[in-house]
Motif scaffolding. Structure first.
Motif, PDB file in Angstrom:
ATOM      1  N   VAL A 192     -48.512 -71.517 -46.019  1.00  0.00           N
ATOM      2  CA  VAL A 192     -47.229 -71.211 -46.626  1.00  0.00           C
ATOM      3  C   VAL A 192     -46.992 -71.804 -47.608  1.00  0.00           C
ATOM      4  O   VAL A 192     -47.012 -73.184 -47.809  1.00  0.00           O
ATOM      5  CB  VAL A 192     -46.076 -71.179 -45.491  1.00  0.00           C
ATOM      6  N   TYR A 193     -46.466 -71.169 -49.088  1.00  0.00           N
ATOM      7  CA  TYR A 193     -46.325 -71.810 -50.402  1.00  0.00           C
ATOM      8  C   TYR A 193     -44.779 -71.812 -50.594  1.00  0.00           C
ATOM      9  O   TYR A 193     -44.060 -70.913 -50.330  1.00  0.00           O
ATOM     10  CB  TYR A 193     -46.992 -70.970 -51.281  1.00  0.00           C
ATOM     11  N   LEU A 194     -44.386 -73.090 -50.847  1.00  0.00           N
ATOM     12  CA  LEU A 194     -42.867 -73.135 -50.967  1.00  0.00           C
ATOM     13  C   LEU A 194     -42.511 -73.779 -52.298  1.00  0.00           C
ATOM     14  O   LEU A 194     -43.500 -74.612 -52.969  1.00  0.00           O
ATOM     15  CB  LEU A 194     -42.436 -74.252 -49.859  1.00  0.00           C
ATOM     16  N   ALA A 195     -41.650 -73.452 -52.777  1.00  0.00           N
ATOM     17  CA  ALA A 195     -41.067 -73.701 -54.153  1.00  0.00           C
ATOM     18  C   ALA A 195     -39.736 -73.686 -54.510  1.00  0.00           C
ATOM     19  O   ALA A 195     -38.974 -72.856 -53.897  1.00  0.00           O
ATOM     20  CB  ALA A 195     -41.663 -73.310 -55.421  1.00  0.00           C
ATOM     21  N   SER A 196     -39.137 -74.339 -55.321  1.00  0.00           N
ATOM     22  CA  SER A 196     -37.736 -74.076 -55.691  1.00  0.00           C
ATOM     23  C   SER A 196     -37.439 -74.607 -57.154  1.00  0.00           C
ATOM     24  O   SER A 196     -37.638 -75.538 -57.763  1.00  0.00           O
ATOM     25  CB  SER A 196     -36.809 -75.280 -55.131  1.00  0.00           C
TER      26      SER A 196
END
Length: 202
Positions: free
Chosen positions: A62-66
């Protein structure tokens, strides 16, 4: 961006931080208690500390960013990380979160009444505006930080708020850094090379 490989484990991440995933994933938004119980939810509400997490479980990546912010991984070995809720991206499922009141100290710096604490053994992903820098604090070398550049800290540290209001500040010849966080003890303080919310003078 943070890529997390899962093989049946569960992590917690900022709600809405998922940008893509490979494999089979299940996403569950935590209820109003945010995994901290009703008391924790009430403390956050009273303190104005807003943070909504989701559980991510599956097999794959899973790829997470903000907001395209830089990601820094912090390894906890039974200690506590204090971090601004807006700087928390993800954490391993076994870690506990809670609220730490800072009271009027926080109000005076524009940081709010409380900050988020993460406890236990595992990895925490924090985000910053530009690469976060970890500055070491020792009893011989205390550290002062602009509150708007502060991201988080851990270790055996005492945090105080220092104000530098004198006649030069009153007539507009101060440095513009009238309020500072001061840390003493042993530990690390994470700062970002940008100021959120501009410069505050009192």
């Amino acid at each position: 961006m943070l890529a997390v490989d899962l093989a049946g484990e569960t992590i917690r991440a900022l709600n809405g931080a998922m940008v893509a995933y490979e494999g089979r994933m299940a996403f569950k938004r935590e209820g109003m208690t945010g995994g901290e119980g009703l008391r924790g939810a009430l403390k956050r509400k009273i303190a104005g500390e807003g943070m909504t997490l989701m559980e991510v479980t599956g097999e794959g990546t899973v790829y997470l960013a903000s907001e395209a912010a830089e990601v820094t991984l912090v390894q906890l070995t039974g200690d506590t990380l204090f971090v601004e809720s807006e700087s928390l991206l993800a954490l391993e499922g076994g870690l506990r979160t809670g609220v730490q009141f800072v009271g009027l100290r926080g109000m005076g710096t524009g940081q709010g009444l409380a900050t988020t604490k993460v406890e236990g053994h595992g990895t925490v992903a924090i985000v910053s505006d530009g690469p976060a820098i970890a500055l070491e604090v020792t009893p011989e070398t205390p550290l002062s930080v602009d509150p708007h550049a502060y991201v988080g800290h851990h270790g055996q540290l005492r945090q105080d708020v220092v104000t530098d209001v004198n006649w030069r500040t009153v007539i507009g010849q101060g440095s513009g850094e009238s309020v500072q966080f001061r840390y003493q003890g042993h530990g690390l303080v994470y700062v970002q090379p940008a100021e959120r919310g501009g410069i505050l003078e009192i």
